[in-house]
Design a protein around this motif. Structure first.
Motif, PDB file in Angstrom:
ATOM      1  N   LEU A 268       4.540  -5.459   5.110  1.00 39.40           N
ATOM      2  CA  LEU A 268       3.276  -6.169   5.231  1.00 39.40           C
ATOM      3  C   LEU A 268       2.125  -5.219   4.962  1.00 39.40           C
ATOM      4  CD1 LEU A 268       3.938  -8.348   8.401  1.00 39.40           C
ATOM      5  CD2 LEU A 268       3.850  -9.107   6.021  1.00 39.40           C
ATOM      6  N   ALA A 269       1.250  -5.609   4.044  1.00 38.98           N
ATOM      7  CA  ALA A 269       0.090  -4.788   3.713  1.00 38.98           C
ATOM      8  C   ALA A 269      -1.016  -5.013   4.737  1.00 38.98           C
ATOM      9  CB  ALA A 269      -0.410  -5.138   2.310  1.00 38.98           C
TER      10      ALA A 269
ATOM     11  N   ARG B  69      -0.280 -13.323   6.462  1.00 42.97           N
ATOM     12  CA  ARG B  69      -0.207 -11.924   6.037  1.00 42.97           C
ATOM     13  C   ARG B  69       0.112 -11.823   4.544  1.00 42.97           C
ATOM     14  NH1 ARG B  69       0.618  -8.245  10.181  1.00 42.97           N
ATOM     15  NH2 ARG B  69       0.128  -6.730   8.521  1.00 42.97           N
ATOM     16  N   VAL B  70      -0.030 -10.606   4.025  1.00 39.48           N
ATOM     17  CA  VAL B  70       0.284 -10.341   2.625  1.00 39.48           C
ATOM     18  C   VAL B  70       1.440  -9.348   2.567  1.00 39.48           C
ATOM     19  CG1 VAL B  70      -0.550  -9.436   0.421  1.00 39.48           C
ATOM     20  CG2 VAL B  70      -2.099 -10.738   1.915  1.00 39.48           C
ATOM     21  N   ALA B  71       2.541  -9.776   1.967  1.00 44.74           N
ATOM     22  CA  ALA B  71       3.707  -8.903   1.807  1.00 44.74           C
ATOM     23  C   ALA B  71       3.663  -8.241   0.434  1.00 44.74           C
ATOM     24  CB  ALA B  71       4.986  -9.706   1.953  1.00 44.74           C
ATOM     25  N   VAL B  72       4.021  -6.967   0.393  1.00 43.29           N
ATOM     26  CA  VAL B  72       4.077  -6.201  -0.858  1.00 43.29           C
ATOM     27  C   VAL B  72       5.355  -5.371  -0.853  1.00 43.29           C
ATOM     28  CG1 VAL B  72       1.561  -6.089  -1.087  1.00 43.29           C
ATOM     29  CG2 VAL B  72       2.789  -4.250   0.109  1.00 43.29           C
ATOM     30  N   ARG B  73       5.648  -4.729  -1.973  1.00 41.74           N
ATOM     31  CA  ARG B  73       6.774  -3.809  -2.004  1.00 41.74           C
ATOM     32  C   ARG B  73       6.381  -2.530  -1.254  1.00 41.74           C
ATOM     33  NH1 ARG B  73       6.580  -6.396  -6.851  1.00 41.74           N
ATOM     34  NH2 ARG B  73       5.137  -4.847  -7.717  1.00 41.74           N
ATOM     35  N   ALA B  74       7.315  -1.962  -0.535  1.00 45.06           N
ATOM     36  CA  ALA B  74       7.038  -0.770   0.265  1.00 45.06           C
ATOM     37  C   ALA B  74       6.494   0.367  -0.595  1.00 45.06           C
ATOM     38  CB  ALA B  74       8.309  -0.330   0.994  1.00 45.06           C
ATOM     39  N   GLU B  75       6.955   0.437  -1.810  1.00 43.33           N
ATOM     40  CA  GLU B  75       6.498   1.516  -2.710  1.00 43.33           C
ATOM     41  C   GLU B  75       5.030   1.353  -3.104  1.00 43.33           C
ATOM     42  OE1 GLU B  75       7.789   0.106  -7.126  1.00 43.33           O
ATOM     43  OE2 GLU B  75       9.462   0.320  -5.724  1.00 43.33           O
ATOM     44  N   ASP B  76       4.470   0.143  -2.869  1.00 40.67           N
ATOM     45  CA  ASP B  76       3.075  -0.115  -3.242  1.00 40.67           C
ATOM     46  C   ASP B  76       2.147  -0.162  -2.027  1.00 40.67           C
ATOM     47  OD1 ASP B  76       3.750  -0.342  -5.933  1.00 40.67           O
ATOM     48  OD2 ASP B  76       4.145  -2.497  -5.767  1.00 40.67           O
ATOM     49  N   LYS B  77       2.613   0.353  -0.886  1.00 37.89           N
ATOM     50  CA  LYS B  77       1.828   0.238   0.340  1.00 37.89           C
ATOM     51  C   LYS B  77       0.451   0.902   0.236  1.00 37.89           C
ATOM     52  CE  LYS B  77       3.883   4.323   2.513  1.00 37.89           C
ATOM     53  NZ  LYS B  77       4.584   4.837   3.728  1.00 37.89           N
ATOM     54  N   ASP B  78       0.348   1.947  -0.549  1.00 42.19           N
ATOM     55  CA  ASP B  78      -0.948   2.629  -0.708  1.00 42.19           C
ATOM     56  C   ASP B  78      -1.744   2.085  -1.888  1.00 42.19           C
ATOM     57  OD1 ASP B  78      -0.463   4.358   1.449  1.00 42.19           O
ATOM     58  OD2 ASP B  78       0.723   5.698   0.178  1.00 42.19           O
ATOM     59  N   LYS B  79      -1.110   1.236  -2.664  1.00 43.09           N
ATOM     60  CA  LYS B  79      -1.745   0.699  -3.865  1.00 43.09           C
ATOM     61  C   LYS B  79      -2.564  -0.550  -3.552  1.00 43.09           C
ATOM     62  CE  LYS B  79      -0.445  -0.674  -8.587  1.00 43.09           C
ATOM     63  NZ  LYS B  79       0.711  -0.877  -9.504  1.00 43.09           N
ATOM     64  N   TYR B  80      -2.062  -1.377  -2.641  1.00 40.97           N
ATOM     65  CA  TYR B  80      -2.733  -2.641  -2.321  1.00 40.97           C
ATOM     66  C   TYR B  80      -3.159  -2.649  -0.848  1.00 40.97           C
ATOM     67  CZ  TYR B  80      -0.534  -3.986  -6.718  1.00 40.97           C
ATOM     68  OH  TYR B  80      -0.126  -4.030  -8.029  1.00 40.97           O
TER      69      TYR B  80
ATOM     70  N   GLU C 274       2.957  -9.224  -7.554  1.00 40.17           N
ATOM     71  CA  GLU C 274       2.582  -7.998  -6.851  1.00 40.17           C
ATOM     72  C   GLU C 274       2.437  -8.195  -5.348  1.00 40.17           C
ATOM     73  OE1 GLU C 274       2.452  -5.015  -8.509  1.00 40.17           O
ATOM     74  OE2 GLU C 274       3.299  -6.356 -10.026  1.00 40.17           O
ATOM     75  N   ALA C 275       2.274  -9.425  -4.913  1.00 40.03           N
ATOM     76  CA  ALA C 275       2.096  -9.690  -3.489  1.00 40.03           C
ATOM     77  C   ALA C 275       2.490 -11.126  -3.178  1.00 40.03           C
ATOM     78  CB  ALA C 275       0.650  -9.432  -3.077  1.00 40.03           C
ATOM     79  N   LEU C 276       2.704 -11.379  -1.893  1.00 39.10           N
ATOM     80  CA  LEU C 276       3.104 -12.708  -1.436  1.00 39.10           C
ATOM     81  C   LEU C 276       2.350 -13.025  -0.146  1.00 39.10           C
ATOM     82  CD1 LEU C 276       4.950 -15.237  -1.237  1.00 39.10           C
ATOM     83  CD2 LEU C 276       6.664 -13.770  -0.144  1.00 39.10           C
ATOM     84  N   VAL C 277       1.631 -14.147  -0.138  1.00 39.13           N
ATOM     85  CA  VAL C 277       0.948 -14.585   1.075  1.00 39.13           C
ATOM     86  C   VAL C 277       1.924 -15.447   1.863  1.00 39.13           C
ATOM     87  CG1 VAL C 277      -0.963 -15.927   2.022  1.00 39.13           C
ATOM     88  CG2 VAL C 277      -1.326 -14.507  -0.002  1.00 39.13           C
ATOM     89  N   VAL C 278       2.117 -15.089   3.150  1.00 34.22           N
ATOM     90  CA  VAL C 278       3.140 -15.744   3.945  1.00 34.22           C
ATOM     91  C   VAL C 278       2.777 -15.627   5.427  1.00 34.22           C
ATOM     92  CG1 VAL C 278       4.525 -13.630   4.061  1.00 34.22           C
ATOM     93  CG2 VAL C 278       5.651 -15.843   4.306  1.00 34.22           C
ATOM     94  N   GLU C 279       3.242 -16.572   6.231  1.00 30.41           N
ATOM     95  CA  GLU C 279       3.002 -16.490   7.670  1.00 30.41           C
ATOM     96  C   GLU C 279       3.791 -15.323   8.262  1.00 30.41           C
ATOM     97  OE1 GLU C 279       3.671 -20.029   9.880  1.00 30.41           O
ATOM     98  OE2 GLU C 279       1.901 -21.047   9.075  1.00 30.41           O
ATOM     99  N   GLN C 280       3.211 -14.686   9.260  1.00 34.38           N
ATOM    100  CA  GLN C 280       3.815 -13.479   9.825  1.00 34.38           C
ATOM    101  C   GLN C 280       5.246 -13.676  10.318  1.00 34.38           C
ATOM    102  OE1 GLN C 280       1.273 -10.769  11.861  1.00 34.38           O
ATOM    103  NE2 GLN C 280       2.835 -10.203  13.346  1.00 34.38           N
TER     104      GLN C 280
END
Length: 287
Positions: free
Chosen positions: A233-234, A150-161, A212-218
């Protein structure tokens, strides 16, 4: 003595001297070849399989990288540092089935296979994916757990990425030496890779807006995100066909591979690993 007799006598003396010089000295204990019993004593250890050697030693040495919750991580228990996680629970079950004690060696992820090759550890469990490149150097058991990337992002950027395209030109983080690093290189060629060895440090990079993002196992993401509400998680799709985890062993030890597969089969049939994952997630303490 006549002249002819003198000559014959001298030749006989010369022959005796030459014969004496050519005589082979008696063999010392060190020079003697080993008897059948000696050979058996010196080669019996080499004839033992790795599995037999482990059983005779009474212990098996695990190599892991304890910075990957819920797979393996450090936690203070009864005021003492301990390495726990569902990988560790699997290793304990393997040791129990073999009738030996478990010794754990914690090291960097990118040094685990070298430690295995040198004999510093007997097996490696570290959420490791059995890629084709790795299979060239080590043997693997059956896959015991498969997680979605999965790809983790900041919650504030959920609509951005919302897609890989949205991360073009952006910094994306992944664990150094792990499958995630390869995923970013292959599936996000337009992004800038930032690789670090520790997941906790990667999460901080994301929280502190260094990436801006982090690829990581769920399951790893869920372990951190449950205590970091500013991350999420985006809905970004990744190809995760090579995401299964397996145990790595030094090449040429089929008996040990088979023994470990029996333990894994038992645990998977009883759905014990799913329970171990859930319990490990509950013990994760992150900031």
């Amino acid at each position: 003595m006549t002249k002819n007799k003198a000559i014959i006598f001298m030749l006989l003396c010369f022959t005796l001297i030459v014969s004496a010089c050519g005589t082979k000295p008696a063999a010392t204990t060190a020079d003697k070849p080993a008897t059948g019993g000696d050979k058996a004593a010196t080669t019996s250890a080499s004839k033992d399989s790795k599995l037999e050697q482990i059983k005779k030693a009474g212990k098996i040495v695990l190599g892991t990288s304890a910075d990957y919750p819920p797979y393996e991580f450090h936690k203070e228990i009864n005021k003492k540092d301990a390495i726990i996680g569902f990988d560790i629970e699997i290793a304990k079950e393997i040791a129990k089935d073999l009738g030996v004690t478990l010794e754990i060696k914690d090291m960097k992820l990118d040094g685990l296979l070298a430690a295995l090759d040198s004999g510093n550890v007997d097996f490696v469990i570290a959420g490791m994916t059995p890629t084709e490149d790795r299979k060239k150097n080590v043997d693997f058991t059956n896959i015991y757990y498969t997680a979605i990337q999965r790809v983790a992002v900041r919650a504030e950027d959920k609509d951005k990425y919302k897609s890989i395209a949205d991360l073009k030109g952006k910094k994306v983080a992944g664990q150094k030496g792990a499958t995630q690093e390869k995923i970013i290189k292959e599936q996000m060629p337009g992004s800038e890779l930032k690789a670090l060895p520790k997941i906790a440090d990667l999460m901080l990079e994301l929280k502190n807006k260094k990436v801006e993002a982090l690829v990581v196992e769920q399951p790893v993401a869920e372990a951190f995100l449950s205590k970091n509400k500013d991350l999420m998680l985006a809905d970004i799709k990744l190809s995760t066909e090579d995401s299964g985890s397996a145990i790595a062993l030094k090449k040429g030890n089929p008996e040990l591979v088979e023994a470990m597969n029996k333990t894994l089969d038992r645990l998977m049939s009883a759905k014990s690993i799913d329970k171990m994952v859930a319990e490990a997630n509950e013990q994760v303490d992150t900031q």
